[in-house]
Design a protein around this motif. Structure first.
Motif, PDB file in Angstrom:
ATOM      1  N   LEU A 132       0.832  -1.204   0.000  1.00 24.21           N
ATOM      2  CA  LEU A 132       0.000   0.000   0.000  1.00 24.21           C
ATOM      3  C   LEU A 132       0.870   1.259   0.000  1.00 24.21           C
ATOM      4  CD1 LEU A 132      -2.830   1.216   0.148  1.00 24.21           C
ATOM      5  CD2 LEU A 132      -2.734   0.982   2.641  1.00 24.21           C
ATOM      6  N   PHE A 133       1.958   1.228   0.736  1.00 25.95           N
ATOM      7  CA  PHE A 133       2.906   2.347   0.752  1.00 25.95           C
ATOM      8  C   PHE A 133       3.420   2.606  -0.662  1.00 25.95           C
ATOM      9  CE2 PHE A 133       6.928   4.455   1.209  1.00 25.95           C
ATOM     10  CZ  PHE A 133       6.828   5.242   2.342  1.00 25.95           C
ATOM     11  N   ARG A 134       3.774   1.538  -1.357  1.00 23.24           N
ATOM     12  CA  ARG A 134       4.290   1.671  -2.722  1.00 23.24           C
ATOM     13  C   ARG A 134       3.229   2.287  -3.646  1.00 23.24           C
ATOM     14  NH1 ARG A 134       5.511  -3.191  -3.254  1.00 23.24           N
ATOM     15  NH2 ARG A 134       7.732  -3.052  -2.746  1.00 23.24           N
ATOM     16  N   GLU A 135       1.995   1.854  -3.478  1.00 19.79           N
ATOM     17  CA  GLU A 135       0.913   2.365  -4.320  1.00 19.79           C
ATOM     18  C   GLU A 135       0.681   3.853  -4.065  1.00 19.79           C
ATOM     19  OE1 GLU A 135      -3.721   1.216  -5.513  1.00 19.79           O
ATOM     20  OE2 GLU A 135      -2.709   0.211  -3.842  1.00 19.79           O
ATOM     21  N   LEU A 136       0.658   4.241  -2.805  1.00 24.07           N
ATOM     22  CA  LEU A 136       0.458   5.653  -2.467  1.00 24.07           C
ATOM     23  C   LEU A 136       1.616   6.508  -2.967  1.00 24.07           C
ATOM     24  CD1 LEU A 136      -0.914   5.184   1.150  1.00 24.07           C
ATOM     25  CD2 LEU A 136      -2.150   6.280  -0.729  1.00 24.07           C
TER      26      LEU A 136
END
Length: 239
Positions: free
Chosen positions: A168-172
């Motif tokens: 999720l961090f990567r997506e954000l």
């Protein structure tokens, strides 16, 4: 007869700690669940309710601390009883922190509600929260049953939470790099995601406390705790 009365009163004091932990656990679960619901639906009134509800956990922790100190002073417990009391203090502190993390998410609802964000981002947060809450519920069930053989699942679940958080961090981060206008709202969501990930860490702390209560030993030290978000930032910066 007097001796029986003393033992009965002592048992009731220990049961008070168990009941209070159960109540705090249920309250913490609701706070986190409602904070995510408020975030996804931009429900500011629900967010304010979550923020106000944090006082219940603060008071619960104070009650447990006060009762524990009183029991130790009056009964001078040893062995399993002493571990029970110390464990209750440790667990209540973790549950109070879970409430703080839910409150932190609720505090960002207004800021996030001001913008429009991809539905997938909220789905990711919901999935992360569901996993963290499942972990918390399961460990509270273990506390109620004292079935420590079930505790081994906690570390595997914590790995899953860490992996989902990193994804999720990567997506954000990708959304922030694609459009500078996404930086502020995505930053708020990043903080929300981190708060949720931390709930899993506190659930694992509770599992370790339960293991100590039941066995009198510490869990093995090979606990995997790895937030890989710093690697994602380093990789993105190098591209």
């Amino acid at each position: 007869m007097q001796s029986h009365h003393i033992v009965s009163a002592y048992d009731e004091e220990l049961k008070f700690l168990t009941r209070k932990i159960a109540a705090m656990g249920g309250h913490a679960e609701r706070m986190v669940d409602q904070s995510i619901a408020a975030l996804v639906s931009s429900d500011i009134a629900l967010a304010q309710k979550v923020i106000g509800d944090d006082a219940v956990l603060d008071e619960g922790q104070r009650e447990i601390d006060d009762k524990a100190i009183l029991i130790i002073a009056k009964r001078q417990p040893v062995a399993g009883d002493l571990r029970e009391i110390i464990g209750a203090i440790r667990i209540s502190a973790d549950l109070e922190r879970v409430g703080d993390l839910g409150k932190n998410v609720a505090k960002r609802v207004v800021a996030v509600a001001e913008g429009r964000h991809p539905v997938s981002l909220f789905r990711g947060l919901q999935a992360l929260a569901e996993l963290a809450l499942t972990q918390l519920k399961e460990v509270l069930d273990v506390y109620a049953s004292r079935s420590v053989e079930r505790i081994t699942f906690m570390r595997d679940r914590d790995d899953q939470i860490d992996a989902m958080y990193t994804s999720l961090f990567r997506e954000l981060l990708t959304y922030m790099m694609e459009d500078p206008r996404n930086i502020t709202p995505c930053t708020h969501l990043l903080f929300c995601a981190k708060n949720i990930e931390r709930i899993g860490d506190h659930a694992t702390n509770i599992a370790e406390a339960i293991y100590y209560i039941v066995t009198g030993e510490q869990m093995p030290a090979d606990r995997p705790k790895e937030d890989k978000s710093h690697r994602v930032i380093a990789k993105a910066a190098g591209e």
